[in-house]
Design an enzyme around this catalytic site. Structure first.
Site, PDB file in Angstrom:
ATOM      1  N   ASP A  68     -29.843  33.250  36.641  1.00 33.84           N
ATOM      2  CA  ASP A  68     -28.695  34.128  36.855  1.00 33.84           C
ATOM      3  C   ASP A  68     -27.885  34.253  35.561  1.00 33.84           C
ATOM      4  OD1 ASP A  68     -27.789  31.385  37.058  1.00 33.84           O
ATOM      5  OD2 ASP A  68     -25.880  32.150  37.795  1.00 33.84           O
TER       6      ASP A  68
ATOM      7  N   GLU B 145     -26.499  29.170  38.711  1.00 32.53           N
ATOM      8  CA  GLU B 145     -25.910  28.106  37.894  1.00 32.53           C
ATOM      9  C   GLU B 145     -24.517  28.497  37.441  1.00 32.53           C
ATOM     10  OE1 GLU B 145     -24.899  25.849  34.188  1.00 32.53           O
ATOM     11  OE2 GLU B 145     -25.065  28.000  34.478  1.00 32.53           O
TER      12      GLU B 145
HETATM   13 ZN   LIG Z   1     -26.382  28.457  31.190  1.00 30.83          ZN
END
Ligand SMILES: [Zn+2]
EC number: 3.4.11.4
Length: 427
Positions: free
Chosen positions: A90, A185
């Site tokens: 992401d 994340e």
């Molecule tokens: Zn990162």
């Protein structure tokens, strides 16, 4: 199409792979409660699964939350620790990741890089001094309208390329290697649904650092506090001795925090309190702050201070207000991975040795933040962080030198090799 010039990982191959990832929008979303937080993350996740299979990885799996795992089987007969490499697909919701149009700057001359002439957006070494480290190298930048997504598609590029390299060069000895790619994340949830047991590695590395050479195994202990102040609204003309203005109490609370212990006035191992949100009216004010410290004792002390100030103000208003005027909720967010990594310090030493053997100067420093690795370390998978090569993450000035990505690939290969050849009794 895939040729190694004297075992060098071909630059164009890395560029092509990296661009094929960053041109897929995978921005995550804090507000979403699903995993992945945005459906578009599947677009890259599914592609990665196919690619891992295509290069010859085994046991390629993707679960219903889009976590990807794959195996490169050992090619040695002796027992060798199982190691893992992890990165996230992401990109940060801080800046748009849609329609990324990467620009390649070959043989960088050390001068200003015009990212967007029309909008007058310039990536300049007079502001971003790190650029000068990369004179003569090949940089990948944005066109000034999006982030780049080197965080952390550089890490994914490096891991896939390193696995491909090991598959194509079976004379390089290595144990079993596990690869893990995660969603979300950037919104702090990358490790939440990571199945450490299924991953089955003795330890792993996140390829999610910045500058070439970075090697990190210390991060903050982190907590967040939500502090609610009550008040009493009375007509200001008749307020004497009656009105209680919650905003002013919040202000008094902030003034009790130690001066100078803020993010903008601290560095290195210095911890801080960071007031990041404040909204209020006379009747109610909500203050949100985060608490950060590498040192566990100091971290606990900081949380105690918040409780202490709360009690002090509550005591002061006990009579007038009749109940607690301040309500404090503190929640731990993550902890310093150092505690989990130090008992297996050789996993850092191997990474350091790998860098030195391929001519990189290791930059070992504490992270002023957290990584997925810190959460994974506490879930039983010790997980230091290694550079992925990019700079200026989460914005339009993000860039990555291709040479740094090449070196990161070499670091992964070297770590794999060292783990299989070093004395594994240290495991
Ligand atoms: Zn990162």
């Amino acid at each position: 199409m895939f040729i190694f010039a004297s075992k060098q990982i071909k630059m164009q191959h890395i560029i092509d792979r990296f661009i094929s990832y960053v041109t897929i929008d995978t921005e995550s979303d804090h507000k979403s409660e699903s995993t992945p937080s945005t459906a578009k993350q599947w677009d890259l996740a599914n592609k990665l699964v196919e690619e891992l299979k295509a290069i010859g990885m085994q046991d390629v799996t993707i679960d219903e939350k889009s976590y990807i795992m794959a195996t490169l089987p050992s090619n040695v007969t002796q027992e060798v620790p199982v190691i893992g490499f992890i990165s996230h697909f992401d990109t940060s919701p801080d800046f748009t990741g849609a329609n990324v149009k990467p620009q390649i700057v070959s043989n960088y001359d050390g001068k200003d890089i015009v990212l967007n002439a029309e909008k007058n957006i310039v990536l300049s070494p007079s502001y971003f001094k790190d650029l000068l480290l990369y004179k003569g190298q090949t940089l990948i930048t944005t066109d000034g309208t999006t982030l780049l997504g080197a965080d952390d598609k550089a890490g994914i590029t490096e891991i896939v390329t390193a696995m491909e390299f090991l598959i194509n060069n079976p004379e390089i000895k290595h144990g079993k290697i596990r690869v893990g790619f995660t969603p979300d994340e950037e919104i702090g949830r990358g490790a939440h649904h990571f199945d450490v047991e299924k991953f089955g590695a003795d330890w792993a590395y996140t390829m999610d650092g910045s500058q070439i050479g970075e090697l990190e195994y210390e991060n903050f202990n982190a907590a967040g506090a939500k502090i609610t102040f009550k008040g009493k609204s009375v007509h200001p003309g008749y307020a004497k001795g009656k009105m209680i203005n919650s905003m002013l109490i919040a202000n008094a609370f902030i003034n009790e925090l130690p001066a100078g212990e803020t993010p903008e006035e601290t560095k290195g191992y210095e911890g801080f309190f960071h007031v990041h949100h404040l909204t209020g009216s006379i009747e109610e004010t909500v203050l949100e702050l985060i608490i950060r410290d590498h040192n566990k004792k100091k971290f606990e002390k900081r949380k105690e201070l918040i409780e202490k100030i709360t009690r002090k103000i509550n005591k002061k208003f006990a009579k007038q207000f009749g109940e607690d005027i301040v309500i404090t909720e503190i929640k731990d967010q993550y902890y310093n991975m150092k505690e989990k990594v130090l008992p297996v310090k050789h996993i850092v030493d191997i990474a350091e040795k790998a860098m030195k053997e391929i001519g990189i100067k290791p930059l070992i420093k504490p992270i002023r933040g957290g990584t997925d690795g810190s959460q994974l370390s506490y879930k039983g998978l010790p997980c230091p962080n290694i550079f992925a090569g990019g700079h200026n993450f989460h914005g339009k000035y993000e860039y990555v030198p291709v040479e740094s990505m090449q070196k990161a690939v070499e670091v992964i290969v070297k770590i794999a090799q060292l783990t299989a050849t070093e004395d594994s009794s240290k495991k």
